[in-house]
Scaffold this active site. Structure first.
Site, PDB file in Angstrom:
ATOM      1  N   ASP A   1      -1.913  10.542   6.351  1.00 29.44           N
ATOM      2  CA  ASP A   1      -0.773  10.238   5.459  1.00 29.44           C
ATOM      3  C   ASP A   1      -0.818  10.928   4.087  1.00 29.44           C
ATOM      4  O   ASP A   1      -0.536  10.286   3.061  1.00 29.44           O
ATOM      5  CB  ASP A   1      -0.656   8.722   5.251  1.00 29.44           C
ATOM      6  CG  ASP A   1      -0.357   7.955   6.542  1.00 29.44           C
ATOM      7  OD1 ASP A   1      -0.360   8.585   7.614  1.00 29.44           O
ATOM      8  OD2 ASP A   1      -0.141   6.737   6.467  1.00 29.44           O
TER       9      ASP A   1
ATOM     10  N   HIS B   1      13.123  -0.390   7.720  1.00 31.81           N
ATOM     11  CA  HIS B   1      11.873  -0.822   8.351  1.00 31.81           C
ATOM     12  C   HIS B   1      11.438  -2.206   7.877  1.00 31.81           C
ATOM     13  O   HIS B   1      11.605  -2.560   6.701  1.00 31.81           O
ATOM     14  CB  HIS B   1      10.767   0.209   8.049  1.00 31.81           C
ATOM     15  CG  HIS B   1       9.554   0.014   8.890  1.00 31.81           C
ATOM     16  ND1 HIS B   1       8.338  -0.384   8.375  1.00 31.81           N
ATOM     17  CD2 HIS B   1       9.383   0.148  10.226  1.00 31.81           C
ATOM     18  CE1 HIS B   1       7.468  -0.483   9.377  1.00 31.81           C
ATOM     19  NE2 HIS B   1       8.072  -0.153  10.492  1.00 31.81           N
TER      20      HIS B   1
ATOM     21  N   HIS C   1       9.402   3.606   1.543  1.00 35.94           N
ATOM     22  CA  HIS C   1       8.570   4.819   1.451  1.00 35.94           C
ATOM     23  C   HIS C   1       8.592   5.540   2.790  1.00 35.94           C
ATOM     24  O   HIS C   1       8.834   4.934   3.833  1.00 35.94           O
ATOM     25  CB  HIS C   1       7.124   4.458   1.073  1.00 35.94           C
ATOM     26  CG  HIS C   1       6.438   3.635   2.125  1.00 35.94           C
ATOM     27  ND1 HIS C   1       6.615   2.273   2.232  1.00 35.94           N
ATOM     28  CD2 HIS C   1       5.614   3.986   3.148  1.00 35.94           C
ATOM     29  CE1 HIS C   1       5.920   1.822   3.264  1.00 35.94           C
ATOM     30  NE2 HIS C   1       5.311   2.838   3.850  1.00 35.94           N
TER      31      HIS C   1
ATOM     32  N   LYS D   1       3.880   7.646  12.938  1.00 37.54           N
ATOM     33  CA  LYS D   1       3.647   6.221  13.196  1.00 37.54           C
ATOM     34  C   LYS D   1       4.515   5.390  12.279  1.00 37.54           C
ATOM     35  O   LYS D   1       4.954   5.857  11.228  1.00 37.54           O
ATOM     36  CB  LYS D   1       2.159   5.896  12.974  1.00 37.54           C
ATOM     37  CG  LYS D   1       1.720   6.175  11.542  1.00 37.54           C
ATOM     38  CD  LYS D   1       0.249   5.969  11.341  1.00 37.54           C
ATOM     39  CE  LYS D   1      -0.175   6.236   9.924  1.00 37.54           C
ATOM     40  NZ  LYS D   1       0.447   5.347   8.917  1.00 37.54           N
TER      41      LYS D   1
ATOM     42  N   CYS E   1      -4.227   2.740   5.507  1.00 37.17           N
ATOM     43  CA  CYS E   1      -4.118   3.555   6.718  1.00 37.17           C
ATOM     44  C   CYS E   1      -5.416   4.245   7.108  1.00 37.17           C
ATOM     45  O   CYS E   1      -5.697   4.406   8.298  1.00 37.17           O
ATOM     46  CB  CYS E   1      -2.956   4.532   6.580  1.00 37.17           C
ATOM     47  SG  CYS E   1      -1.368   3.645   6.579  1.00 37.17           S
TER      48      CYS E   1
HETATM   49  C1  VGL Z   1       0.204   3.094   3.873  1.00 40.88           C
HETATM   50  C2  VGL Z   1       1.094   1.161   3.003  1.00 40.88           C
HETATM   51  C3  VGL Z   1       2.229   1.323   3.764  1.00 40.88           C
HETATM   52  C4  VGL Z   1      -0.936   4.063   3.901  1.00 40.88           C
HETATM   53  C5  VGL Z   1       1.338   3.270   4.641  1.00 40.88           C
HETATM   54  O1  VGL Z   1      -0.724   5.234   4.280  1.00 40.88           O
HETATM   55  O2  VGL Z   1      -2.060   3.654   3.535  1.00 40.88           O
HETATM   56  N1  VGL Z   1       0.084   2.040   3.070  1.00 40.88           N
HETATM   57  N2  VGL Z   1       2.343   2.377   4.573  1.00 40.88           N
HETATM   58 ZN    ZN Z   2       4.188   2.735   5.576  1.00 48.65          ZN
END
Ligand code: VGL
Ligand code: ZN
Length: 200
Positions: free
Chosen positions: A9, A53, A82, A107, A152
């Site tokens: 991410d 979402h 986000h 994802k 994540c």
């Molecule tokens: C993430 C919060 C929501 C991450 C993704 O990539 O850690 N954190 N979505």
């Molecule tokens: Zn997220």
């Protein structure tokens, strides 16, 4: 044992100026670029949410970001909107060298289910296909880095470990959100699961 770098991410919304900015999130980019040059196998994950979402506070009237709610699969932290599919915020950081990656796993695209993990969605039963890909290619040793350490990255590392991979998290190639002790908890859980904690 063949190894693979899993880059979690590294997207604009998780970098300074983004919708869910991880403090100093952009600092991982040059470190990860250097690391990736040393791996034959690199996989990227990409948080990839529909506009409405279930993990967005905006989808729950009266709720604010960073509160939690109960969803069908359990507790869910609510986040600012986000990584909405197709937006600039969902794109990879423009300095991240992505050419090397043979696979990008998206994802979090099921409206009702979040997925911190690159392996198993938050319902704990829907798989992303990543574990199957890695196994089929004989990649048993995973090095995980990216954003955010305590969400994540940690969930991906824990699920990989539970699926039978050798897993190390590269600490200096990650940055954390650290929400109410989440960073310390994540390291504790990863240590208990046998995830190694290493430096680049
Ligand atoms: C993430 C919060 C929501 C991450 C993704 O990539 O850690 N954190 N979505
Ligand atoms: Zn997220």
């Amino acid at each position: 044992m063949r190894s693979c770098l899993i880059v979690v991410d590294v997207q604009n919304d998780f970098c300074p100026g983004g919708a869910l900015a991880v403090p100093k999130g952009d600092e991982v980019v040059p470190i990860i670029n250097r690391l990736a040059a040393r791996f034959d196998e690199v996989v990227l994950t990409q948080d990839w949410h529909p506009r409405d979402h279930a993990s967005f506070a905006s989808s729950h009237p009266g709720k604010k970001p960073f509160e939690t709610i109960d969803l069908a699969y359990g507790k869910q932290v609510l986040w600012p909107d986000h990584c909405v599919q197709g937006t600039a915020g969902a794109a990879f950081h423009d300095k991240l060298q992505v050419e090397k990656a043979k696979l990008i796993i998206r994802k979090g695209f099921h409206r009702e289910v979040d997925s911190y993990s690159g392996i198993l969605e938050a319902d704990r039963s829907t798989t992303t296909g990543l574990a199957g890909y890695l196994k089929e290619k004989g990649l048993r040793e995973l090095f995980v880095c990216g954003l955010a350490t305590d969400f994540c990255v940690a969930w991906t590392a824990l699920d990989a470990r539970a699926t039978g991979f050798e897993v190390a998290v590269i600490e200096d190639a990650c940055r954390a959100i650290d929400l109410e002790g989440s960073l310390e908890r994540a390291w504790r859980e990863m240590a208990a699961a046998g995830v190694k904690r290493i430096q680049s």
